[in-house]
Design a protein around this motif. Structure first.
Motif, PDB file in Angstrom:
ATOM      1  N   PRO A 199       0.787  -1.239   0.000  1.00 44.33           N
ATOM      2  CA  PRO A 199       0.000   0.000   0.000  1.00 44.33           C
ATOM      3  C   PRO A 199       0.819   1.289   0.000  1.00 44.33           C
ATOM      4  O   PRO A 199       0.295   2.353  -0.288  1.00 44.33           O
ATOM      5  N   ASP A 200       2.096   1.172   0.317  1.00 41.56           N
ATOM      6  CA  ASP A 200       2.867   2.404   0.560  1.00 41.56           C
ATOM      7  C   ASP A 200       4.043   2.561  -0.411  1.00 41.56           C
ATOM      8  O   ASP A 200       4.036   3.433  -1.271  1.00 41.56           O
ATOM      9  N   VAL A 201       5.037   1.704  -0.295  1.00 40.39           N
ATOM     10  CA  VAL A 201       6.276   1.862  -1.067  1.00 40.39           C
ATOM     11  C   VAL A 201       6.057   1.705  -2.579  1.00 40.39           C
ATOM     12  O   VAL A 201       6.535   2.530  -3.360  1.00 40.39           O
ATOM     13  N   PRO A 242       3.146   1.923  -4.605  1.00 38.88           N
ATOM     14  CA  PRO A 242       2.460   3.027  -5.299  1.00 38.88           C
ATOM     15  C   PRO A 242       3.254   4.328  -5.244  1.00 38.88           C
ATOM     16  O   PRO A 242       3.209   5.126  -6.192  1.00 38.88           O
ATOM     17  N   MET A 243       4.017   4.502  -4.173  1.00 40.89           N
ATOM     18  CA  MET A 243       4.862   5.706  -4.070  1.00 40.89           C
ATOM     19  C   MET A 243       5.930   5.672  -5.165  1.00 40.89           C
ATOM     20  O   MET A 243       6.149   6.654  -5.875  1.00 40.89           O
ATOM     21  N   GLU A 256       5.694  10.158 -12.700  1.00 37.43           N
ATOM     22  CA  GLU A 256       6.042  11.580 -12.759  1.00 37.43           C
ATOM     23  C   GLU A 256       7.323  11.790 -13.579  1.00 37.43           C
ATOM     24  O   GLU A 256       7.427  12.717 -14.375  1.00 37.43           O
ATOM     25  N   GLY A 315      -4.149  -3.190 -15.256  1.00 38.81           N
ATOM     26  CA  GLY A 315      -4.822  -2.015 -14.693  1.00 38.81           C
ATOM     27  C   GLY A 315      -3.913  -1.263 -13.736  1.00 38.81           C
ATOM     28  O   GLY A 315      -3.957  -0.038 -13.632  1.00 38.81           O
ATOM     29  N   TYR A 316      -3.076  -2.021 -13.038  1.00 39.01           N
ATOM     30  CA  TYR A 316      -2.181  -1.418 -12.041  1.00 39.01           C
ATOM     31  C   TYR A 316      -1.174  -0.475 -12.695  1.00 39.01           C
ATOM     32  O   TYR A 316      -1.064   0.690 -12.313  1.00 39.01           O
ATOM     33  N   PHE A 324      -2.462   2.782 -14.389  1.00 38.91           N
ATOM     34  CA  PHE A 324      -2.848   3.831 -13.438  1.00 38.91           C
ATOM     35  C   PHE A 324      -1.719   4.849 -13.259  1.00 38.91           C
ATOM     36  O   PHE A 324      -1.953   6.022 -13.022  1.00 38.91           O
ATOM     37  N   PHE A 325      -0.481   4.384 -13.379  1.00 40.91           N
ATOM     38  CA  PHE A 325       0.675   5.255 -13.153  1.00 40.91           C
ATOM     39  C   PHE A 325       1.207   5.864 -14.453  1.00 40.91           C
ATOM     40  O   PHE A 325       1.734   6.963 -14.461  1.00 40.91           O
ATOM     41  N   SER A 334      13.780  -1.234  -2.849  1.00 37.52           N
ATOM     42  CA  SER A 334      12.997  -0.035  -3.150  1.00 37.52           C
ATOM     43  C   SER A 334      13.661   0.801  -4.240  1.00 37.52           C
ATOM     44  O   SER A 334      13.231   1.906  -4.521  1.00 37.52           O
ATOM     45  N   ALA A 335      14.705   0.246  -4.871  1.00 36.67           N
ATOM     46  CA  ALA A 335      15.433   1.001  -5.898  1.00 36.67           C
ATOM     47  C   ALA A 335      14.895   0.684  -7.296  1.00 36.67           C
ATOM     48  O   ALA A 335      14.147  -0.267  -7.493  1.00 36.67           O
ATOM     49  N   PRO A 362      10.930  14.376  -8.960  1.00 34.43           N
ATOM     50  CA  PRO A 362      10.882  13.685 -10.255  1.00 34.43           C
ATOM     51  C   PRO A 362      11.615  14.434 -11.367  1.00 34.43           C
ATOM     52  O   PRO A 362      12.249  13.807 -12.216  1.00 34.43           O
ATOM     53  N   ARG A 404      -4.579   7.562  -0.392  1.00 33.39           N
ATOM     54  CA  ARG A 404      -3.992   7.366  -1.718  1.00 33.39           C
ATOM     55  C   ARG A 404      -5.004   6.714  -2.666  1.00 33.39           C
ATOM     56  O   ARG A 404      -5.548   5.653  -2.354  1.00 33.39           O
ATOM     57  N   PRO A 409      -5.282   1.908  -8.069  1.00 32.57           N
ATOM     58  CA  PRO A 409      -5.650   1.399  -9.399  1.00 32.57           C
ATOM     59  C   PRO A 409      -6.821   0.408  -9.323  1.00 32.57           C
ATOM     60  O   PRO A 409      -7.105  -0.124  -8.250  1.00 32.57           O
ATOM     61  N   PRO A 410      -7.466   0.128 -10.444  1.00 38.90           N
ATOM     62  CA  PRO A 410      -8.580  -0.818 -10.454  1.00 38.90           C
ATOM     63  C   PRO A 410      -8.147  -2.208 -10.004  1.00 38.90           C
ATOM     64  O   PRO A 410      -7.048  -2.646 -10.322  1.00 38.90           O
ATOM     65  N   VAL A 428      -5.572  -2.852  -1.639  1.00 43.59           N
ATOM     66  CA  VAL A 428      -5.020  -2.116  -0.497  1.00 43.59           C
ATOM     67  C   VAL A 428      -4.682  -0.682  -0.882  1.00 43.59           C
ATOM     68  O   VAL A 428      -4.370  -0.390  -2.027  1.00 43.59           O
ATOM     69  N   THR A 429      -4.757   0.189   0.109  1.00 44.33           N
ATOM     70  CA  THR A 429      -4.217   1.533  -0.067  1.00 44.33           C
ATOM     71  C   THR A 429      -3.829   2.056   1.318  1.00 44.33           C
ATOM     72  O   THR A 429      -3.838   1.295   2.285  1.00 44.33           O
ATOM     73  N   TYR A 486      -2.773   8.842   5.143  1.00 43.94           N
ATOM     74  CA  TYR A 486      -1.682   9.588   5.767  1.00 43.94           C
ATOM     75  C   TYR A 486      -2.250  10.847   6.421  1.00 43.94           C
ATOM     76  O   TYR A 486      -3.268  11.382   5.963  1.00 43.94           O
ATOM     77  N   GLN A 536      12.733   1.115   5.887  1.00 41.49           N
ATOM     78  CA  GLN A 536      13.665   0.973   4.772  1.00 41.49           C
ATOM     79  C   GLN A 536      15.062   0.813   5.350  1.00 41.49           C
ATOM     80  O   GLN A 536      15.492   1.602   6.179  1.00 41.49           O
ATOM     81  N   GLY A 561      18.378  -0.240   1.203  1.00 44.70           N
ATOM     82  CA  GLY A 561      17.730  -0.391  -0.087  1.00 44.70           C
ATOM     83  C   GLY A 561      16.578  -1.375  -0.123  1.00 44.70           C
ATOM     84  O   GLY A 561      16.045  -1.661  -1.169  1.00 44.70           O
ATOM     85  N   LYS A 571      -3.969  11.357  -5.688  1.00 44.42           N
ATOM     86  CA  LYS A 571      -3.157  10.397  -6.423  1.00 44.42           C
ATOM     87  C   LYS A 571      -1.681  10.606  -6.085  1.00 44.42           C
ATOM     88  O   LYS A 571      -0.888   9.670  -6.061  1.00 44.42           O
TER      89      LYS A 571
END
Lengths: 224, 164
Positions: free
Chosen positions: A91-93, A95-96, A103, A137-138, A141-142, A184-185, A206, B38, B41-42, B46-47, B50, B81, B84, B148
């Motif tokens: 849910p976090d890393v 989509p971020m 971007e 779809g995922y 979205f980006f 995460s890279a 970005p 946040r 996507p379709p 999960v989201t 914050y 984190q 890495g 988004k």
């Protein structure tokens, strides 16, 4: 003061000291060799830490893209690629990271490097839950041009290992509720299909990341 | 009459607070600001939500849960984190020190929202109600805006949240 009680004890102590000394020398030699590797390659200062000392050749692999097509090493040739390894239940890393990559790509525009294209690829390390249909779809979205890729566990393990990425599944309370620890890279692949750099966003805006990618492409020239 | 005016002013003040509540919630020493969810996507299950949780009281406030009628399940999480690699860990309690604040943000603490209950996905600019539950039994309703983008990039149509 402690003193050895016998010649035998003294001998053991001397052998132990000799072994320790040899181990220390071997370690130092390794460090010296690693350092010489770093010094030998003269990347521009701002690209050291992003670019590998030498581009790394990758072995072929076979995964599936979100259209159901074969995704192998050949798909990484002829254009620049940025890979991210994650999973959609993140849910976090993820989509971020993918939002960030979206971007970056919108700042790069359509043809940032003349005729050579660049593709953004999300490789799911969760083939059990991430079907090609879900990935389609995922990624869209980006960025509408991003590719979603996944495949067999053994192939994913092999590819992540090759590029220096990592993932491990942490078993949760139930079979379908688990989380995955992952790199995460972003991994940058040149049109030769070789891994050339590893980009850690670390709160980079970005637009700066887009500039850095353009700089790397100019510097590498796509030829190496 | 002075008393009447006073009540009217109080009522107006209460109404103003209620209206402002969409952006700024305050209940018994806990103030929540800049809450956002946040957009996802379709097909995604999960989201994350914050926000900045401020504690204006003299006692620590301990967040123990969150609920949202739009999701079947929620968890308090922290992204860690290290060298890495990123992983998430569930957090049972999140303490906000007296006169302190905890910032829930991408790559750090977040409220995980699991299994969307509605057929339609929320879009950037939509509002969503979340309820924070504290250890002392207090519930704090929070109006979050769906975005988004990460922080610093306001969703289209989003106005300043500092109306006070």
């Amino acid at each position: 003061m402690w003193a050895p009680r016998s010649k035998k004890t003294l001998a053991i102590v001397l052998v132990a000291m000799a072994v320790t000394l040899i181990a220390a020398l071997v370690t130092l030699a390794h460090i010296a060799r690693d350092r010489s590797d770093v010094v030998r390659v003269h990347h521009p200062a701002d690209l050291v830490g992003v670019l590998l000392p030498e581009p790394k050749t990758l072995d072929d692999f076979e995964l599936t893209d979100h259209q159901g097509g074969v995704f192998n090493l050949a798909r990484l040739r002829g254009q620049w690629s940025i890979l991210f390894f994650g999973y959609t239940h993140c849910p976090d890393v993820c989509p971020m990271a993918m939002g960030f990559l979206g971007e970056v790509f919108s700042r790069l525009g359509d043809n940032p490097f003349g005729t050579t294209k660049i593709q953004g690829i999300f490789i799911s390390v969760d083939p059990k839950r991430d079907t090609p249909e879900l990935l389609k779809g995922y990624v869209a979205f980006f960025n509408p041009g991003f590719l979603g890729v996944t495949g067999k566990e053994a192939v994913l393990k092999g590819l992540t290992h090759q590029v220096g990425a990592y993932y491990a599944t942490n078993q949760g309370g139930s079979a379908d509720a688990y989380e995955i620890t992952h790199s995460s890279a972003f991994f940058l692949i040149a049109p030769t299909g070789k891994l050339v750099g590893i980009i850690s966003p670390n709160n980079t805006p970005p637009e700066m990341a887009a500039e850095k990618i353009k700089r790397i492409v100019n510097y590498m020239g796509g030829a190496k | 009459m002075k008393i009447f005016h006073g009540s009217a002013a109080l009522a107006a003040g209460a109404l103003a607070l209620l209206l402002a509540g969409s952006a700024f919630s305050e209940t018994g020493g806990v103030v929540v600001d800049k809450a956002w969810v946040r957009a996802y996507p379709p097909g995604i299950q999960v989201t994350a939500a914050y926000m900045v949780v401020k504690n204006t009281s003299d006692q620590p406030a301990v967040l123990v849960g969150i609920s949202c009628s739009d999701f079947a399940k929620t968890e308090i999480h922290e992204t860690v984190q290290h060298q890495g690699q990123a992983h998430m860990q569930a957090v049972k309690e999140l303490a906000i020190p007296a006169h302190g604040e905890v910032v829930l943000k991408p790559g750090g603490h977040h409220l995980m929202l699991i299994a969307p209950q509605k057929d339609t996905r929320p879009h950037a600019g939509d509002r969503m109600t979340l309820t924070l539950t504290f250890k002392d039994g207090k519930n704090v309703p929070v109006q979050a805006v769906v975005r988004k983008d990460a922080e610093g990039k306001p969703a289209a149509g989003e106005h300043s949240q500092h109306a006070h």
